[in-house]
Design an enzyme around this catalytic site. Structure first.
Site, PDB file in Angstrom:
ATOM      1  N   GLU A   1      32.428  41.635  27.022  1.00  0.00           N
ATOM      2  CA  GLU A   1      31.494  42.083  25.980  1.00  0.00           C
ATOM      3  C   GLU A   1      30.312  42.811  26.604  1.00  0.00           C
ATOM      4  O   GLU A   1      29.151  42.516  26.323  1.00  0.00           O
ATOM      5  CB  GLU A   1      31.007  40.902  25.127  1.00  0.00           C
ATOM      6  CG  GLU A   1      32.065  40.300  24.226  1.00  0.00           C
ATOM      7  CD  GLU A   1      32.424  41.222  23.075  1.00  0.00           C
ATOM      8  OE1 GLU A   1      31.561  41.992  22.635  1.00  0.00           O
ATOM      9  OE2 GLU A   1      33.608  41.185  22.648  1.00  0.00           O
ATOM     10  N   ASP A   2      30.611  43.771  27.449  1.00  0.00           N
ATOM     11  CA  ASP A   2      29.590  44.643  28.024  1.00  0.00           C
ATOM     12  C   ASP A   2      28.614  43.957  28.961  1.00  0.00           C
ATOM     13  O   ASP A   2      27.579  44.530  29.294  1.00  0.00           O
ATOM     14  CB  ASP A   2      28.780  45.356  26.940  1.00  0.00           C
ATOM     15  CG  ASP A   2      29.595  46.370  26.194  1.00  0.00           C
ATOM     16  OD1 ASP A   2      30.487  46.950  26.829  1.00  0.00           O
ATOM     17  OD2 ASP A   2      29.350  46.576  24.998  1.00  0.00           O
ATOM     18  N   ALA A   3      28.889  42.700  29.343  1.00  0.00           N
ATOM     19  CA  ALA A   3      27.970  42.058  30.276  1.00  0.00           C
ATOM     20  C   ALA A   3      28.081  42.723  31.642  1.00  0.00           C
ATOM     21  O   ALA A   3      29.111  43.293  31.987  1.00  0.00           O
ATOM     22  CB  ALA A   3      28.290  40.579  30.389  1.00  0.00           C
TER      23      ALA A   3
END
Lengths: 1150, 270
Positions: free
Chosen positions: A772-774
């Protein structure tokens, strides 16, 4: 240079390939290849962008605000004074007082400007940066006429960097001396120490006819909003059952249009027909029915028509008028109020009404002949100057009427001992203007009595989150539309906003499309006098409208000046060409626009303020007027931008005129029909969107996202950032300018006050903490200072003085038996204020203030016992350091203490970062450098980004940024990612190959854990990353027990009140569905507001202490636990005469 | 422009105009307006230089300016048909002309054509025996407008003071409707007028007086209403004479420009 390149290539790529590659690299050797110096050959196509910095040098990014304010203080104020110049007394007919002149901040006697408290001092001391308003007055005292100069009637807040500001044209040295940042654009006010911006307001243009149609209801209406200094009103010409009527707010019912025209003196029906329809038989057919309507009413003469209208007027007047007079007044002043008739001749008004009617008839005949409300040419921007002008005129009128009242009061007394001097009472009211202006700007509530207008939210606090956010605020345009309405039209991207309003910069969510931003090269016009233009039109052959007969009106082109018909011409094109030639030769102001509307057979000339316009290069006969020589002169400093205007090479076009032109985007696109050439296509974007590298390769919403996030990025704020004491300031410790710049970045000096760092990014998956885009951050990078930032928070305390001569005091520190200060007072100095550099932890005191217990009764001697300690205690999860302590005196002579607390923060899990492509992510894990992959050179990434971020977002610009950045690093140069241009991908790839890297930017990496080579090549290189202001430290929150609300005894809400975490309705549903009833009980009652009540089982009401007050017995009283909120509900119901009775049952029956 | 005496209506191109009226007096014509010469010269030059290709210069004509106190007014007959412009015989005669000089208000009576389509009985019965059609118009000052005529290949320009568009003014209808209204209010007395009223007198304070001043258009109407109109004599066939006087006056002076071309243009555009 070319030789050097050949050599370099040889060394880099081995001997055996040299021969074959030579031809491929030929392009590189051509002189037009980038890296060209000033001494190189000048190429118009490439270098005309130099006009842009020249433009910004004279105009600047916030020039629209400054121009508007300058126009207000220099010209508009004088007009206001002139319009309200006389004060007459009702008592003494001999008395008069006349305003002769007005000035801001300068006395007529002295040659220099008054000393103003410098802006930064105003910021620190919570003062208003303002200058005195001086007027020259002439008045009678007894029999004498007295002239008095330089009477101060109040103080005017001064816009920073306007021509009344001390920073105007100040050099860098003076700016430094005044603690100002030379890059600060100005354009805002300082009121009571806070920086306030008056946002640009967008409105439908005034005094113009707008025709709209509703095909479903078969309504066509032409409306005009008339706006004068005195009043605002709206006049409609509408259709109803196929007939045309006039509608106005102060006329009770709709008036048949023919009656109105007859009242305007167009008695003959032939002439009415000529004025409205001309020779067009289809228009005549549509309109004919209206003539019948009037004859049905038996109205034949002007007087009858006026009386008919007069009987329907519903305005309140002090004096009684006959119906005829009411009718005259209505036609002369009320209807279409901006054309007020002062004399007997109504022809001008008659023509205007006839034109409105004609437009309606045209729209009935052809439904396409309607106007578009959303068209940018039909909008006007209202700027600070205009808004303050409205406010000032209102306050000045109030001031005058108060002044007059006090003069009358004195003059009424019959036997005065002395001759009355009116000057004595002028100062009494001067505070009204000052405080009126201050209050409006600081609250943002614009209330204008004469227009009955109340507008809130006109001003905003200038956001100093970053340099870009401040800049973005200055170019912001807010719309008058309601945000809640679900309309798509006003929110949609308008083709006509090309080059005028930024196409990318708008917020998401409810204000989407309603809040806009100016593009880079826009200028907003100020008002310009109509009369000289009118005269000029007649000189170049326009036939005066008052001499034209109705029959020939529509055979020719009408000339409209600001929407009002002033004449006709037979040769519209010739007239327009002549007019333009005069404008290009500087005989007419460059901001006056003229264009032909062939549908309406009209030549429209606009001189009004608030039009958006932009400069374009003039093209003549298929050739750009700007030649290489001109550009060479520009670069040598022999020409400035204004010279280009004077020489007729460049001109300003507003939206309407732009749409009447044929503009070539590039020099190669010029055709014989072209009239203009674009200066630079990247000016379609604004200042904020201009930061994005290669935005033309991105999916459009990504650019919009970046515009929102660029304003949240932490960076450098201004050169004076360490001198500022703001409520909250975020600073980046080691900001870097981006490797991949844009021309906009250089123009707005973002490279001097950057907000971000160039991070080496590896696009790969790592550790699973990157979903999730971390992002995965490198611990060593953080140790080296990546993403490190500082927060500075201000606390203000005022030492109040009380009527009984007591005042708040600062106590010293308290010491223990060893003479050491107690823990709470550890950071205090002997003066009772925190010492600069000391660490304050939660619970410690940094301002040891005490207030007197007795502040109203007379002071009684004993000083010590009467004070109560009210120290300022530091409360936060992390300790802070005291950065600055300031003690000063504010405007009202009270001591003012400001303490600035500083916190140094390194990135941690959960902190938010984003690249410049709308790709945000939080830190998912921080990894030791040893465990990170590394390349052949031993470089390991600062950030690892998951490749899943790319496919759905389609931010190709980010990939190109990486390649350009990587090439720049290897080449030792800064590359450009300017919109519609920038460094070419092929060139960048060539550099990469040159340096022995893969053309695509992919590298072979080795695992830091196993030391093995990774299976895939990894996209690897520098990308500019911004740290956003959302940090875990400011948001993390948990609570075991804590404060409760008084009324409900439930836990408080919100982090700032140490509130609880709510188990909401949806969570409750889950718990119910799961069947965890005991958990439900615990969450909703036991951990919240459990309360033991005594319930009487016989009457069902609540008693107390085992006693039922209703039954007067303790017999059936049972103790039970219910939520306090439930108990409260029962009691509130009781108070409304509803008795909720509890019937109790034992559920655990034997 | 036709040469014949006075005419109400002139050539096609300038469909309306042109009735040269010599009102109160014809004063000596002094020529001093230097600027005007330049203006026309200038525009001529411009036109010539710019449009020389498609619009060549055919002839150059000397200009003569009259300029000081001519009292030249243009009356435009808005409702006249264009067809009868050239047939002077069909132009109706003017019965009377009235003028209010302060308000620039013209009123002109044209006798009704009773021979055709005229119901004399009805006129007598309903409309107080109306006999003339009244045309009314307000003069609009027309600066830098000139009337011109050609004589001996020279053009003569005479400044025009005002232009007035004459429009029908049905005074008899207004009169009749006023009368009707008065009768009506007598016949149907309203409740308010019947009721006995208590009249209270109060001393008017001084400040009230100033608030009752009429302003703007209302004031202009009031002034116009109160101003007595001057009856003017309608004289025709004076154009030739007028021309001659102009020619004579003009010949006595020669105008020289006092400004350079550039100064003049700059002045114009200010």
């Amino acid at each position: 240079m070319s030789q050097g390149m050949v050599k370099k290539r040889k060394t880099a790529s081995g001997v055996e390939h040299t021969h074959g590659k030579d031809e491929n690299f030929d392009e590189l050797l051509k002189p037009v290849f980038k890296g060209k110096k000033l001494t190189d050959e000048i190429n118009t196509a490439e270098d005309k962008w130099n006009l842009l910095p020249a433009f910004l040098k004279v105009k600047g990014l916030v020039k629209q605000h400054l121009d508007s304010f300058n126009y207000f203080v220099d010209d508009d104020l004088k007009k206001i004074i002139q319009a309200n110049q006389l004060i007459l007394s009702d008592v003494d007919p001999e008395f008069y007082l006349k305003y002769v002149d007005i000035r801001i901040g300068k006395k007529s006697s002295s040659s220099v400007r008054d000393y103003l408290t410098p802006p930064h001092e105003c910021r620190l001391r919570d003062m208003t940066y303002s200058a005195p308003i001086y007027v020259d007055i002439e008045y009678t005292r007894g029999r004498n006429i007295i002239m008095h100069k330089d009477v101060e009637i109040g103080r005017m807040p001064i816009m920073l960097r306007s021509n009344k500001c001390i920073l105007n044209e100040a050099d860098e040295k003076t700016m430094a001396k005044l603690n100002e940042c030379p890059l600060d654009p100005g354009g805002y006010f300082i009121v009571n120490g806070t920086e306030k911006v008056i946002l640009v307001q967008e409105q439908l243009s005034k005094n113009r006819i707008i025709v709209e149609a509703d095909p479903k209801k078969e309504i066509v209406q032409a409306s005009v909003t008339s706006s004068t200094h005195e009043r605002k009103s709206k006049t409609y010409v509408i259709t109803k059952n196929g007939k045309i009527y006039l509608k106005h707010n102060s006329i009770a019912e709709e008036i048949p249009i023919v009656v109105v025209l007859k009242a305007c003196g167009i008695i003959s029906e032939l002439e009415i027909m000529q004025l409205v329809c001309g020779n067009d038989s289809s228009y005549q057919d549509i309109f004919a029915v209206n003539l019948e309507e009037a004859s049905k009413l038996n109205i034949y003469t002007q007087q009858q028509a006026l009386e008919y209208i007069g009987a329907k007027v519903k305005t309140m007047r002090r004096q009684k008028l006959s119906t005829l007079q009411e009718g005259i007044e209505a036609i002369a002043t009320t209807v279409v109020a901006h054309l007020t008739v002062e004399a007997l001749d109504f022809r001008e008004k008659a023509l205007y009404m006839a034109m409105m009617t004609r437009r309606v008839v045209m729209a009935i005949n052809n439904p396409k002949m309607v106007d578009d409300r959303d068209y940018v040419g039909n909008k006007r921007l209202e700027l600070a100057g205009q808004l303050i002008s409205l406010l000032f005129e209102d306050l000045f009128k109030k001031f005058n009427s108060d002044f007059k009242a006090s003069i009358d009061k004195v003059l009424k007394k019959p036997n005065r001992a002395m001759e009355y001097d009116a000057l004595l009472s002028i100062n009494v009211h001067s505070n009204n203007i000052t405080s009126g202006l201050n209050r409006a700007i600081s609250t943002g509530n614009w209330s204008l009595k004469r227009f009955k207008m109340e507008r809130a939210g006109v001003t905003h606090v200038l956001s100093r989150l970053s340099y870009i956010s401040a800049l973005g605020m200055m170019t912001r345009i807010s719309s008058q539309f309601e945000k809640s309405r679900k309309v798509s039209g006003p929110r949609a991207l308008q083709p006509s906003q090309f080059g005028m309003l930024c196409t990318a910069d708008t917020p998401e969510g409810e204000a989407c499309g309603l809040v806009k931003n100016l593009a880079l090269m826009t200028h907003i016009t100020t008002d310009y006098d109509e009369q000289p233009i009118k005269k000029l039109c007649y000189i170049i052959g326009v036939e005066d409208i008052s001499m034209i007969d109705s029959a020939s009106l529509h055979l020719n082109y009408g000339i409209y000046l600001n929407g009002t018909l002033i004449g006709i011409t037979r040769f519209a094109n010739k007239f327009v060409t002549q007019f333009r030639n005069l404008r290009r030769s500087g005989k007419v102001s460059e901001f006056i626009s003229i264009h032909i509307n062939t549908h309406q057979k009209a030549v429209q000339i606009a001189t009004d303020g608030g039009r958006i316009c932009r400069p374009l290069i003039i093209v003549n006969g298929g050739k750009s007027r700007v030649t290489a020589q001109h550009l060479a002169d520009l670069m040598n400093g022999e020409l400035v931008f204004d010279d280009f205007l004077k020489l007729g090479l460049v001109e300003y076009l507003d939206v309407n005129e732009e749409n009447d032109s044929f503009i070539a985007l590039y020099e190669k696109d010029i055709s014989p029909a072209s009239t203009h050439l674009e200066i630079e296509p990247f000016t379609v974007l604004g200042a904020v969107a201009g930061l994005i590298p290669y935005p033309h390769h991105n999916q459009s919403p990504r650019n919009t996202y970046q515009c929102a996030m660029g304003k949240q990025a932490i960076g450098a704020i201004a050169y004076n950032q360490f001198k500022r004491i703001d409520t909250l300031l975020y600073l980046m410790i080691y900001p870097q300018q981006p490797m991949v710049k844009t021309k906009t970045i250089e123009l707005i000096d973002y490279d001097k006050l950057p907000a971000g760092q160039n991070a080496t990014v590896a696009v790969m998956s790592y550790s699973g903490y990157d979903i999730e885009d971390a992002l995965v951050l490198n611990k060593a990078s953080i140790d080296r200072g990546f993403g490190r930032c500082e927060t500075r928070r201000k606390t203000t305390t005022i030492l109040k003085r009380y009527p009984n001569h007591t005042q708040d005091i600062i106590g010293g520190m308290r010491v223990d038996e060893n003479g050491e200060p107690i823990w709470q007072h550890k950071s205090l100095g002997p003066d009772g204020l925190g010492e600069v550099g000391m660490k304050v932890e939660s619970g410690q005191i940094y301002i040891n203030k005490s207030i007197p217990l007795n502040s109203t009764e007379p002071f009684s001697g004993d000083a010590t016992s009467q004070f109560k300690e009210t120290p300022v205690v530091y409360r936060a999860p992390e300790a802070s350091h005291i950065d600055q302590v300031m003690m000063s005196v504010s405007d009202n002579d009270q001591a003012l203490i400001k303490v600035l607390l500083r916190q140094n923060r390194r990135p941690e899990l959960g902190d938010k970062f984003s690249s410049r492509h709308g790709q945000k992510g939080v830190c998912g894990i921080i990894v030791k450098q040893e465990d990170l992959p590394f390349n052949d050179q031993g470089i390991s990434p600062d950030i690892i980004m998951n490749p899943h971020g790319f496919p759905s977002r389609m931010t190709v610009g980010k990939m190109i940024e990486l390649i350009s950045g990587k090439a720049g690093v290897l080449n030792g140069s800064l590359e450009y990612g300017t919109c519609f241009g920038g460094s070419k991908l092929e060139d960048m790839s060539k550099i990469l190959i040159d340096q022995g890297f893969n053309y695509s930017g992919k590298d072979m990496l080795y695992s830091g854990i196993t030391g093995e080579c990774l299976q895939a090549y990894i996209f690897f290189g520098p990308i500019y990353y911004q740290k956003l202001k959302h940090m875990v430290l400011d948001k993390m929150h948990a609570r075991a027990r804590g404060p409760r609300a008084v009324l409900t005894r439930q836990p408080t809400e919100g982090r700032s009140r140490d509130g609880g975490l709510r188990l909401g309705e949806m969570e409750r549903d889950c718990v119910i569905a799961y069947g965890a009833s005991q958990l439900l009980l615990e969450r909703l009652m036991i951990s919240s507001d459990a309360f033991e009540v005594d319930v009487c089982n016989s009457c069902g009401l609540m008693g107390y202490s085992g006693w039922c007050t209703t039954c007067k017995s303790a017999e059936n009283v049972i103790k039970m636990t219910i939520p306090y909120a439930a108990k409260l509900l029962f009691q509130e119901l009781l108070s409304m005469n509803i008795a909720p009775r509890l019937k109790l049952d034992d559920i655990f029956q034997e | 422009m036709s040469k014949e005496n006075n005419k109400l209506f002139v050539a096609e191109e300038e469909d309306d105009v042109e009735l040269v009226l010599e009102t109160e007096n014809t004063q000596d014509i002094e020529i001093e307006d230097v600027k005007m010469i330049d203006e026309d010269d200038e525009s001529d030059e411009n036109d010539v230089s710019r449009d020389s290709d498609d619009d060549p210069v055919v002839k150059e004509i000397p200009l003569n300016f009259a300029g000081k106190d001519e009292n030249l007014h243009i009356l435009q007959y808005i409702n006249k048909l264009r067809l009868i412009n050239h047939k002077l015989s069909e132009h109706p005669p003017i019965a009377a002309a009235r003028y209010k000089s302060n308000s620039d208000l013209w009123e002109i009576d044209i006798p009704l054509d009773v021979k055709a389509f005229f119901n004399a009985d009805k006129a007598q019965e309903n409309w107080n025996g109306v006999q003339a059609q009244t045309l009314k118009g307000v003069g609009v000052s027309s600066e830098s407008q000139y009337a011109a005529f050609m004589q001996d290949n020279q053009a003569y320009l005479v400044p025009i003071k005002t232009t007035t568009q004459l429009k029908p003014f049905f005074k008899y209808i207004d009169d009749v409707s006023l009368k009707k209204k008065q009768e009506e209010s007598k016949l149907n007395p309203t409740a308010a007028s019947q009721r006995a009223q208590v009249v209270t007198m109060s001393v008017k304070s001084v400040s009230d007086a100033s608030q009752n001043r009429l302003t703007g258009s209302l004031l202009a109407h009031k002034v116009a209403e109160e101003e007595p109109s001057v009856e003017l004599n309608w004289v025709e066939n004076t154009v030739g004479q007028f021309r001659e006087s102009i020619v004579k006056e003009v010949s006595e002076h020669i105008i020289k420009p006092v400004e350079t071309n550039e100064e003049y243009v700059n002045n114009l555009l200010q």
